[in-house]
Design a protein around this motif. Structure first.
Motif, PDB file in Angstrom:
ATOM      1  N   VAL A 101       0.852  -1.181   0.000  1.00  0.00           N
ATOM      2  CA  VAL A 101       0.000   0.000   0.000  1.00  0.00           C
ATOM      3  C   VAL A 101       0.893   1.237   0.000  1.00  0.00           C
ATOM      4  N   ARG A 102       0.264   2.412   0.000  1.00  0.00           N
ATOM      5  CA  ARG A 102       1.036   3.658  -0.045  1.00  0.00           C
ATOM      6  C   ARG A 102       1.374   4.104   1.384  1.00  0.00           C
ATOM      7  N   SER A 103       2.436   3.542   1.923  1.00  0.00           N
ATOM      8  CA  SER A 103       2.874   3.875   3.272  1.00  0.00           C
ATOM      9  C   SER A 103       3.879   5.021   3.239  1.00  0.00           C
ATOM     10  N   VAL A 104       3.879   5.813   4.301  1.00  0.00           N
ATOM     11  CA  VAL A 104       4.857   6.880   4.496  1.00  0.00           C
ATOM     12  C   VAL A 104       5.464   6.729   5.881  1.00  0.00           C
ATOM     13  N   TYR A 105       6.783   6.738   5.943  1.00  0.00           N
ATOM     14  CA  TYR A 105       7.503   6.801   7.214  1.00  0.00           C
ATOM     15  C   TYR A 105       8.442   7.995   7.152  1.00  0.00           C
ATOM     16  N   ILE A 106       8.325   8.894   8.116  1.00  0.00           N
ATOM     17  CA  ILE A 106       9.296   9.970   8.273  1.00  0.00           C
ATOM     18  C   ILE A 106      10.236   9.547   9.396  1.00  0.00           C
ATOM     19  N   ILE A 107      11.518   9.456   9.083  1.00  0.00           N
ATOM     20  CA  ILE A 107      12.533   8.953  10.002  1.00  0.00           C
ATOM     21  C   ILE A 107      13.533  10.070  10.265  1.00  0.00           C
ATOM     22  N   ASP A 108      13.844  10.318  11.531  1.00  0.00           N
ATOM     23  CA  ASP A 108      14.733  11.436  11.862  1.00  0.00           C
ATOM     24  C   ASP A 108      16.201  10.996  11.855  1.00  0.00           C
ATOM     25  N   PRO A 109      17.148  11.932  12.026  1.00  0.00           N
ATOM     26  CA  PRO A 109      18.567  11.558  11.964  1.00  0.00           C
ATOM     27  C   PRO A 109      19.008  10.572  13.042  1.00  0.00           C
ATOM     28  N   ALA A 110      18.231  10.461  14.115  1.00  0.00           N
ATOM     29  CA  ALA A 110      18.525   9.461  15.142  1.00  0.00           C
ATOM     30  C   ALA A 110      17.949   8.099  14.782  1.00  0.00           C
ATOM     31  N   LYS A 111      17.372   7.996  13.578  1.00  0.00           N
ATOM     32  CA  LYS A 111      16.782   6.765  13.035  1.00  0.00           C
ATOM     33  C   LYS A 111      15.487   6.390  13.749  1.00  0.00           C
ATOM     34  N   LYS A 112      14.840   7.373  14.369  1.00  0.00           N
ATOM     35  CA  LYS A 112      13.554   7.152  15.020  1.00  0.00           C
ATOM     36  C   LYS A 112      12.412   7.444  14.052  1.00  0.00           C
ATOM     37  N   SER A 128       6.816  20.789  10.486  1.00  0.00           N
ATOM     38  CA  SER A 128       6.332  20.816  11.867  1.00  0.00           C
ATOM     39  C   SER A 128       7.249  20.028  12.790  1.00  0.00           C
ATOM     40  N   LEU A 129       7.649  18.839  12.373  1.00  0.00           N
ATOM     41  CA  LEU A 129       8.530  18.027  13.205  1.00  0.00           C
ATOM     42  C   LEU A 129       9.854  18.728  13.463  1.00  0.00           C
ATOM     43  N   GLN A 130      10.412  19.331  12.434  1.00  0.00           N
ATOM     44  CA  GLN A 130      11.699  19.992  12.599  1.00  0.00           C
ATOM     45  C   GLN A 130      11.572  21.247  13.452  1.00  0.00           C
ATOM     46  N   LEU A 131      10.487  21.983  13.287  1.00  0.00           N
ATOM     47  CA  LEU A 131      10.275  23.182  14.106  1.00  0.00           C
ATOM     48  C   LEU A 131      10.043  22.821  15.564  1.00  0.00           C
ATOM     49  N   THR A 132       9.213  21.828  15.817  1.00  0.00           N
ATOM     50  CA  THR A 132       8.904  21.478  17.207  1.00  0.00           C
ATOM     51  C   THR A 132      10.119  20.917  17.924  1.00  0.00           C
ATOM     52  N   ARG A 163       9.170   9.073  13.213  1.00  0.00           N
ATOM     53  CA  ARG A 163       8.504  10.241  13.761  1.00  0.00           C
ATOM     54  C   ARG A 163       7.072  10.415  13.252  1.00  0.00           C
ATOM     55  N   LEU A 164       6.777   9.801  12.113  1.00  0.00           N
ATOM     56  CA  LEU A 164       5.425   9.911  11.566  1.00  0.00           C
ATOM     57  C   LEU A 164       5.166   8.721  10.672  1.00  0.00           C
ATOM     58  N   MET A 165       3.914   8.249  10.684  1.00  0.00           N
ATOM     59  CA  MET A 165       3.484   7.171   9.796  1.00  0.00           C
ATOM     60  C   MET A 165       2.144   7.559   9.188  1.00  0.00           C
ATOM     61  N   MET A 166       2.010   7.362   7.898  1.00  0.00           N
ATOM     62  CA  MET A 166       0.735   7.559   7.206  1.00  0.00           C
ATOM     63  C   MET A 166       0.552   6.420   6.218  1.00  0.00           C
ATOM     64  N   THR A 167      -0.689   5.983   6.034  1.00  0.00           N
ATOM     65  CA  THR A 167      -0.971   4.919   5.081  1.00  0.00           C
ATOM     66  C   THR A 167      -2.166   5.313   4.228  1.00  0.00           C
ATOM     67  N   TYR A 168      -1.948   5.279   2.920  1.00  0.00           N
ATOM     68  CA  TYR A 168      -3.000   5.583   1.954  1.00  0.00           C
ATOM     69  C   TYR A 168      -3.391   4.308   1.218  1.00  0.00           C
ATOM     70  N   PRO A 169      -4.651   4.177   0.816  1.00  0.00           N
ATOM     71  CA  PRO A 169      -5.027   3.034  -0.020  1.00  0.00           C
ATOM     72  C   PRO A 169      -4.416   3.170  -1.409  1.00  0.00           C
ATOM     73  N   MET A 170      -4.452   2.084  -2.148  1.00  0.00           N
ATOM     74  CA  MET A 170      -3.824   2.088  -3.465  1.00  0.00           C
ATOM     75  C   MET A 170      -4.467   3.079  -4.429  1.00  0.00           C
ATOM     76  N   SER A 171      -5.731   3.395  -4.204  1.00  0.00           N
ATOM     77  CA  SER A 171      -6.465   4.242  -5.150  1.00  0.00           C
ATOM     78  C   SER A 171      -6.259   5.733  -4.924  1.00  0.00           C
ATOM     79  N   VAL A 172      -5.573   6.111  -3.848  1.00  0.00           N
ATOM     80  CA  VAL A 172      -5.458   7.522  -3.478  1.00  0.00           C
ATOM     81  C   VAL A 172      -3.996   7.956  -3.500  1.00  0.00           C
ATOM     82  N   GLY A 173      -3.676   8.913  -4.364  1.00  0.00           N
ATOM     83  CA  GLY A 173      -2.329   9.462  -4.392  1.00  0.00           C
ATOM     84  C   GLY A 173      -2.093  10.362  -3.191  1.00  0.00           C
ATOM     85  N   ARG A 174      -0.852  10.411  -2.739  1.00  0.00           N
ATOM     86  CA  ARG A 174      -0.501  11.185  -1.548  1.00  0.00           C
ATOM     87  C   ARG A 174      -0.530  12.687  -1.804  1.00  0.00           C
ATOM     88  N   ASN A 175      -0.740  13.445  -0.717  1.00  0.00           N
ATOM     89  CA  ASN A 175      -0.687  14.905  -0.768  1.00  0.00           C
ATOM     90  C   ASN A 175       0.711  15.324  -0.329  1.00  0.00           C
TER      91      ASN A 175
END
Length: 209
Positions: free
Chosen positions: A121-132, A156-160, A134-146
């Motif tokens: 499926v259309r998964s998203v993982y945002i991983i920081d420099p510490a290899k943690k 937002s993650l970098q600012l916070t 930080r964010l996960m999102m999953t889209y179905p196959m029929s929906v392109g990501r924004n």
């Protein structure tokens, strides 16, 4: 395997369109936008790969390395990249991981049987420099990501992390942010000399550069 925000992103060594890479070594001290797509030579995936390539400058500004994945081979990826470049008016340079045995897709819970037994499926993982993670999102196959949202959450993650604030609903770069309730007023005055507005004791708004 079930992954959670805050977990160390599982490392792997795998073939890709730029040769063999190991996730942690390849990432170095950068953030990583790790995203899966169902299959090469498919329409939605082609537009997503093209958009990622066209946003190379935006990712670079944020010290982010994109990394794609599907359950196709590296050879198939390389042939498909020619179509991406041609149809999306770009030059795709970031690596795409080859995962024909589904090992990484299963490691990162990208195979959802109701969608497909063999395609991610259309998964998203945002991983920081510490290899943690930080964010996960999953889209179905029929929906392109924004991709505006993907850049927004990275901002937002970098600012916070940097300013020790949190961001409100629909926050955009340059907008007001929230001082966490865990920071007492006296400490907040030192941390945010520009001042802040107290709406409720737990809701204090300010702006940070």
């Amino acid at each position: 395997m079930t992954l959670h925000i805050g977990d160390t992103a599982p490392d792997f060594t795998v073939d890709s369109t730029v040769g063999e890479i190991s996730l942690h070594d390849w990432a170095g001290d950068s953030w990583v936008f790790f995203f899966s797509h169902p299959a090469d030579f498919t329409p939605v995936c082609t537009t997503e790969m093209g958009m990622t390539a066209r946003l190379a400058g935006e990712f670079d500004k944020r010290n982010v390395k994109p990394l794609g994945l599907s359950t196709d081979t590296a050879e198939e990826h390389l042939e498909w990249i020619k179509d991406v470049d041609e149809t999306q008016n770009t030059t795709l340079k970031f690596p795409i991981v080859a995962d024909p045995d589904l090992e990484i897709a299963r490691l990162y819970d990208m195979i959802h049987p109701d969608q497909s037994e063999t395609a991610a499926v259309r998964s998203v993982y945002i991983i920081d420099p510490a290899k943690k993670i930080r964010l996960m999102m999953t889209y179905p196959m029929s929906v392109g990501r924004n991709f505006d949202e993907i850049l927004r959450v990275i901002d937002s993650l970098q600012l916070t992390d940097r300013a020790k604030v949190v961001t409100p609903a629909n926050w955009e770069p340059g907008g007001e942010v929230i001082i966490p309730p865990s920071i007492p007023d006296e400490e907040a005055k030192k941390m945010f000399p520009q001042g802040f507005t107290t709406i409720k004791p737990y809701l204090r708004m300010t702006k940070v550069a």
